[in-house]
Motif scaffolding. Structure first.
Motif, short mmCIF file in Angstrom:
data_model
loop_
_atom_site.label_atom_id
_atom_site.label_comp_id
_atom_site.label_asym_id
_atom_site.label_seq_id
_atom_site.Cartn_x
_atom_site.Cartn_y
_atom_site.Cartn_z
N PRO A 154 -5.31 -39.54 -2.26
CA PRO A 154 -5.58 -39.85 -3.66
C PRO A 154 -6.49 -38.87 -4.40
CG PRO A 154 -6.82 -41.33 -2.24
CD PRO A 154 -5.96 -40.50 -1.35
N ILE A 155 -7.40 -38.21 -3.67
CA ILE A 155 -8.37 -37.33 -4.34
C ILE A 155 -8.33 -35.95 -3.69
CG2 ILE A 155 -10.79 -36.89 -4.91
CD1 ILE A 155 -11.22 -39.88 -5.02
N ILE A 156 -8.09 -34.93 -4.51
CA ILE A 156 -8.10 -33.55 -4.02
C ILE A 156 -9.22 -32.78 -4.73
CG2 ILE A 156 -6.82 -31.39 -3.82
CD1 ILE A 156 -4.25 -32.98 -3.70
N ASN A 157 -10.14 -32.27 -3.92
CA ASN A 157 -11.15 -31.35 -4.43
C ASN A 157 -10.58 -29.94 -4.37
OD1 ASN A 157 -12.82 -33.62 -4.14
ND2 ASN A 157 -13.70 -32.89 -2.22
N THR A 158 -10.98 -29.10 -5.30
CA THR A 158 -10.53 -27.72 -5.25
C THR A 158 -11.63 -26.79 -5.74
OG1 THR A 158 -8.69 -26.25 -5.83
CG2 THR A 158 -9.49 -27.71 -7.55
N ASP A 159 -11.72 -25.62 -5.11
CA ASP A 159 -12.71 -24.60 -5.49
C ASP A 159 -11.99 -23.40 -6.09
OD1 ASP A 159 -14.59 -26.20 -4.32
OD2 ASP A 159 -15.01 -24.88 -2.62
N ILE A 160 -12.55 -22.89 -7.18
CA ILE A 160 -12.10 -21.60 -7.71
C ILE A 160 -13.33 -20.73 -7.94
CG2 ILE A 160 -10.02 -22.59 -8.76
CD1 ILE A 160 -11.41 -22.46 -11.45
N ILE A 161 -13.11 -19.42 -7.98
CA ILE A 161 -14.23 -18.49 -8.08
C ILE A 161 -14.08 -17.61 -9.31
CG2 ILE A 161 -15.49 -16.60 -6.98
CD1 ILE A 161 -14.66 -17.69 -4.28
N ALA A 162 -15.13 -17.57 -10.12
CA ALA A 162 -15.19 -16.68 -11.27
C ALA A 162 -15.84 -15.37 -10.86
CB ALA A 162 -16.00 -17.33 -12.40
N GLY A 163 -15.19 -14.26 -11.18
CA GLY A 163 -15.78 -12.96 -10.90
C GLY A 163 -15.22 -12.25 -9.69
N LEU A 164 -14.07 -12.68 -9.21
CA LEU A 164 -13.47 -11.99 -8.05
C LEU A 164 -13.05 -10.57 -8.41
CD1 LEU A 164 -11.31 -14.91 -6.59
CD2 LEU A 164 -13.31 -13.85 -5.50
N PRO A 165 -12.99 -9.68 -7.43
CA PRO A 165 -12.68 -8.27 -7.72
C PRO A 165 -11.36 -8.10 -8.47
CG PRO A 165 -13.45 -8.51 -5.46
CD PRO A 165 -13.29 -9.89 -6.00
N GLU A 166 -11.41 -7.28 -9.50
CA GLU A 166 -10.25 -6.85 -10.29
C GLU A 166 -9.63 -7.96 -11.13
OE1 GLU A 166 -7.36 -4.64 -8.03
OE2 GLU A 166 -8.90 -3.52 -6.92
N GLU A 167 -10.27 -9.12 -11.21
CA GLU A 167 -9.68 -10.21 -12.01
C GLU A 167 -10.13 -10.14 -13.46
OE1 GLU A 167 -7.78 -13.44 -9.30
OE2 GLU A 167 -9.30 -14.17 -10.70
N THR A 168 -9.18 -10.40 -14.37
CA THR A 168 -9.47 -10.45 -15.79
C THR A 168 -9.69 -11.90 -16.22
OG1 THR A 168 -7.14 -10.75 -16.39
CG2 THR A 168 -7.93 -8.48 -16.13
N LEU A 169 -10.13 -12.06 -17.45
CA LEU A 169 -10.30 -13.41 -18.00
C LEU A 169 -8.96 -14.13 -18.00
CD1 LEU A 169 -12.28 -15.40 -19.30
CD2 LEU A 169 -11.69 -14.41 -21.52
N GLU A 170 -7.88 -13.42 -18.25
CA GLU A 170 -6.55 -14.03 -18.27
C GLU A 170 -6.15 -14.50 -16.87
OE1 GLU A 170 -7.35 -11.12 -19.72
OE2 GLU A 170 -7.32 -11.92 -21.79
N ASP A 171 -6.50 -13.72 -15.84
CA ASP A 171 -6.21 -14.14 -14.46
C ASP A 171 -6.94 -15.45 -14.15
OD1 ASP A 171 -4.71 -11.83 -13.94
OD2 ASP A 171 -6.49 -10.71 -13.31
N PHE A 172 -8.20 -15.50 -14.53
CA PHE A 172 -9.00 -16.70 -14.26
C PHE A 172 -8.45 -17.90 -15.05
CE2 PHE A 172 -12.60 -19.52 -15.20
CZ PHE A 172 -13.03 -19.80 -13.91
N GLU A 173 -8.04 -17.65 -16.28
CA GLU A 173 -7.49 -18.73 -17.10
C GLU A 173 -6.23 -19.31 -16.44
OE1 GLU A 173 -6.45 -19.63 -21.79
OE2 GLU A 173 -6.44 -17.57 -21.06
N LYS A 174 -5.40 -18.45 -15.88
CA LYS A 174 -4.20 -18.94 -15.19
C LYS A 174 -4.58 -19.85 -14.02
CE LYS A 174 -0.20 -17.46 -12.46
NZ LYS A 174 0.51 -16.33 -11.81
N THR A 175 -5.62 -19.48 -13.29
CA THR A 175 -6.06 -20.29 -12.15
C THR A 175 -6.55 -21.66 -12.61
OG1 THR A 175 -6.64 -18.36 -10.81
CG2 THR A 175 -7.71 -20.43 -10.25
N ILE A 176 -7.41 -21.68 -13.62
CA ILE A 176 -7.95 -22.97 -14.08
C ILE A 176 -6.85 -23.83 -14.68
CG2 ILE A 176 -8.71 -22.23 -16.39
CD1 ILE A 176 -10.85 -24.39 -14.15
N ASP A 177 -5.93 -23.22 -15.42
CA ASP A 177 -4.82 -23.98 -16.00
C ASP A 177 -3.95 -24.59 -14.90
OD1 ASP A 177 -5.56 -23.48 -18.60
OD2 ASP A 177 -4.16 -21.82 -18.89
#
Length: 463
Positions: free
Chosen positions: A297-320
């Motif tokens: 029923p509950i899934i935790n998930t981790d994402i990381i801001a600032g990974l090498p070579e990632e743009t704001l658009e890359d991060f936005e895709k992950t969060i979306d």
């Protein structure tokens, strides 16, 4: 180059942590009384160095930190958002101030004018503190947070500094046999003095590195060893999608696990390869779908801001993507370049370079998560974080992680099992924690298990 002198100070470590927020290590040299027996010695040493001299005479800790902050703000143009605070737990600070001052208005004033936090961070941590008060009462004295560590991973990530190993199946089984013994022993000792788990967290490493049979045996050992009648939460990290199978998820569900972690870090395949992950974005989607299919029923998930070579658009895709998948609990981590990680060998200044883009990433994640009914409920900071920022856990209403909150507020005993586990005995009368560590090397843990058990008996169960 700056030459910074702290007169009347013998321990410069905490002040050095603040200075690093403004300046890179190669941009300054820090001196204090400990560097020489007297100030004459300091001055003689400084005369041989070159650069701008900054001298501070304050000896009271916070007054000195304020003076350093204000001076370096003028010189660098930087206004770090967390002010003079370099600690891991700013939300805990809110609680301590509230208990002392008695009103949130006075707390806010202290954070702003004494600790020099900016308004956004003050609002964030005060809201989190109030959310935590709504979710949980003061811990019952005999309740504990139970942590069980599985120190194995299929690969080691570029940024990782945790205790994790890649090992042969027979070695993993040998470790599990030792861990089962510690589970049985601690369960017996806890029962004798009336201790019980309020929350259980199986972490690592990656617990789903284990086979389905090993997971099943582990969970059965836990269910037999401890009184789970008052347990409110049982979490298993299934962090690496490449270690998740339908059979393992069915084992978790059969044993009553209602919360797991699936940690993609990013949905960009090129980044996953770069950081040393052995899965791709499709594996993440498949892991979520399998977990839903067995009824987790509950899934935790981790994402990381600032990974090498990632743009704001890359991060936005992950969060979306995480929002679209319906993860109930999303923790947004700021990349930290740890001394024990491989990334620091690649680029020791990486976290300085990422400061601006990470700030934008955190702002974007906050906006999107708020709009999709996620609210922040825990926060912590680490050394060497990009932009000297923070990690924030967001959750849908009712899906907040009890273990996460308790670990950050530090008002409950933690019983930690396995290699690298650090138990913490809490003494409420003194508001004090006493660390009771296990050794971190899993092979040494196996060979010295009886010593680890005795250490717990002496410091956790005979108080």
């Amino acid at each position: 180059m700056y030459k910074i002198i702290l007169k009347g100070i013998t321990n410069k470590y905490e002040f050095d942590e603040l200075i690093k927020v403004f300046l890179r290590p190669e941009e300054y040299t820090l001196y204090c009384d400990l560097d020489q027996n007297d100030t004459t010695g300091i001055n003689e040493m400084v005369n041989y160095a070159t650069g701008q001299l900054l001298e501070f005479n304050e000896t009271e800790k916070n007054a000195l930190k304020q003076a350093i902050y204000k001076k370096l703000s003028v010189l660098t143009g930087k206004m770090p958002e967390w002010g003079i605070h370099t600690g891991v737990r700013p939300v805990k600070l809110v609680g301590e101030l509230f208990n002392k001052l008695g009103s949130m208005g006075l707390v806010i004033d202290k954070l702003k004018n004494f600790y020099l936090f900016n308004d956004e961070k003050i609002s964030l941590i005060c809201n989190i503190y109030q959310k935590q008060q709504e979710i949980l009462d003061i811990p019952v004295q005999n309740s504990v947070g139970l942590y069980i560590g599985i120190p194995f991973c299929p690969t080691r990530c570029l940024y990782c500094s945790f205790t994790s190993n890649q090992s042969e199946p027979d070695k993993i089984q040998e470790y599990m046999d030792a861990l089962h013994k510690e589970i049985r022993h601690t369960g017996k000792m806890m029962a004798e003095i009336g201790m019980y788990p309020e929350s259980i967290y199986i972490g690592g490493g990656t617990p789903t590195t284990l086979t389905a049979e090993q997971l099943d045996r582990l969970l059965q050992e836990i269910n037999r060893a401890y009184d789970l009648s008052k347990n409110k939460e049982f979490t298993v990290e299934a962090g690496r999608p490449d270690t998740i199978t339908l059979e393992k998820l069915q084992v978790l569900k059969k044993n009553g696990i209602e919360r797991i972690s699936i940690n993609p870090q990013t949905m960009k395949d090129k980044t996953l390869e770069l950081i040393g992950r052995a899965h791709n974005s499709n594996d993440i989607l498949n892991a979520f779908n399998m977990a839903r299919s067995v009824g987790i029923p509950i899934i935790n998930t981790d994402i990381i801001a600032g990974l090498p070579e990632e743009t704001l658009e890359d991060f936005e895709k992950t969060i979306d993507t995480m929002i679209k998948l319906g993860a109930e609990n999303i923790t947004v981590h700021t990349l930290a370049v740890k001394r024990a990680s491989r990334l620091i060998d690649v680029d020791s200044d990486f976290h300085y370079k990422q400061a601006l883009i990470v700030k934008d990433m955190l702002a974007l994640s906050k906006d999107k998560l708020y709009k999709n009914h996620y609210k922040p409920y825990y926060l912590y900071r680490q050394k060497h974080m990009a932009g000297s920022l923070e990690n924030v856990g967001y959750a849908k209403n009712g899906c907040e992680g009890i273990y996460n909150i308790r670990i950050m507020e530090e008002h409950q005993t933690v019983v930690a099992l396995g290699a690298g586990g650090i138990s913490k005995a809490y003494y409420p009368e003194e508001n004090r924690l006493e660390r009771v560590p296990n050794v971190s090397n899993f092979e040494i843990y196996i060979s010295r298990l009886n010593e680890m058990l005795q250490r717990k008996d002496d410091n956790l169960f005979r108080r």
